[in-house]
Scaffold this active site. Structure first.
Site, PDB file in Angstrom:
ATOM      1  N   HIS A   1       0.116   9.644   0.551  1.00  0.00           N
ATOM      2  CA  HIS A   1       0.804   8.441   1.008  1.00  0.00           C
ATOM      3  C   HIS A   1       1.042   8.519   2.519  1.00  0.00           C
ATOM      4  CE1 HIS A   1       1.723   7.844  -3.283  1.00  0.00           C
ATOM      5  NE2 HIS A   1       1.856   6.576  -2.957  1.00  0.00           N
TER       6      HIS A   1
ATOM      7  N   LYS B   1       6.821   8.048   3.834  1.00  0.00           N
ATOM      8  CA  LYS B   1       7.333   8.152   2.463  1.00  0.00           C
ATOM      9  C   LYS B   1       8.278   9.348   2.371  1.00  0.00           C
ATOM     10  CE  LYS B   1       5.873   8.113  -2.390  1.00  0.00           C
ATOM     11  NZ  LYS B   1       6.804   7.004  -2.697  1.00  0.00           N
TER      12      LYS B   1
END
Length: 269
Positions: free
Chosen positions: A158, A162
């Site tokens: 990600h 995040k």
């Protein structure tokens, strides 16, 4: 023609918040009636459309959910666990459908969400995309078909911002693999390894997280056996797919009785 159901979006300035607002206003099934942000946020009091760099939408950003709840039949929430738990209680009192995409929730958080679901519809998923939920089903079936000669590893990637790991989607996939083998993930969970860890434990399910750049979301479930590997993969290339799934869940939720549902329920999987 019946009035479109009203939607309030939590975390309006975030990546998902903006995408949800855009998707709601571009569609014709739901209408935006609330945009909520944390206390002290720069957007408070501004029209959310203007704050996003576009035209006015007639909805001012607020840090008080109570006023939007008088007009909203749906709350969509991709925020943080503490915010989501508090929102679940308020949404339940208002009998509003609560769509939860928040990840990183603890068992205690989920117990509180379950309590709220006794009074209102809650749809909660670590990932709202059709492809990922199909991947969950495939993972469960493959895990059931293969014995523990095949090691299972879940690898996810990600963007650099995040804050939780493994991702909610990775945990969904790990739960599906454990369910396929009829075991409890908590008993076989292996976090990312470092140092002299010793040999891999038979039957355990491993997790690795990559963080960098603007990666939207990538997930692989690896079944590594003697002489062969099976890799199930999903790549997200547009965050709009998560918003589309959330809005589908919202419309579906309006037709349901109170309860705690998943995207598998929404998609009939």
């Amino acid at each position: 023609m019946a009035e479109q159901p009203g939607v309030a979006v939590m975390g309006a300035s975030g990546r998902m918040g903006r995408m949800l607002i855009q998707s709601i206003t571009e569609g014709d099934k739901l209408r935006l009636v609330g945009a909520i942000e944390r206390a002290g946020h720069d957007w408070l009091g501004e029209d959310v459309g203007v704050a996003m760099g576009g035209t006015a939408l007639g909805v001012a950003v607020t840090d008080d959910l109570l006023d939007p709840l008088t007009k909203a039949r749906i709350i969509i929430d991709f925020t943080a666990p503490d915010v989501t738990v508090a929102t679940a209680a308020l949404a339940a009192q208002a009998r509003a459908v609560h769509i939860i995409g928040t990840t990183g929730m603890t068992e205690d958080d989920l117990t509180k969400v379950d309590a709220a679901a006794r009074h209102a519809v809650i749809v909660r998923a670590g990932n709202m995309s059709l492809g990922v939920n199909l991947l969950v089903q495939l993972t469960r079936k493959v895990a059931a078909a293969l014995d523990d000669d095949f090691d299972i590893e879940v690898v996810e990637a990600h963007h650099r911002h995040k804050v939780d790991a493994p991702s909610g989607t990775a945990l969904m996939l790990g739960e599906a693999a454990a369910d396929g083998r009829q075991i409890d993930l908590r008993d076989v969970y292996d976090a990312a390894r470092d140092g002299i860890t010793g040999a891999r434990s038979t039957g355990h399910i491993g997790f690795s997280a990559i963080r960098g750049g603007d990666i939207i979301g990538e997930h692989d479930v690896i079944f590594a056996g003697p002489g062969e590997r099976i890799v199930l993969s999903h790549r997200a290339s547009d965050r709009a797919l998560f918003a589309k799934g959330a809005l589908k869940a919202a419309s579906w939720g309006l037709q349901q009785e109170p309860g705690h549902y998943s995207m598998l329920d929404v998609l009939g999987l």
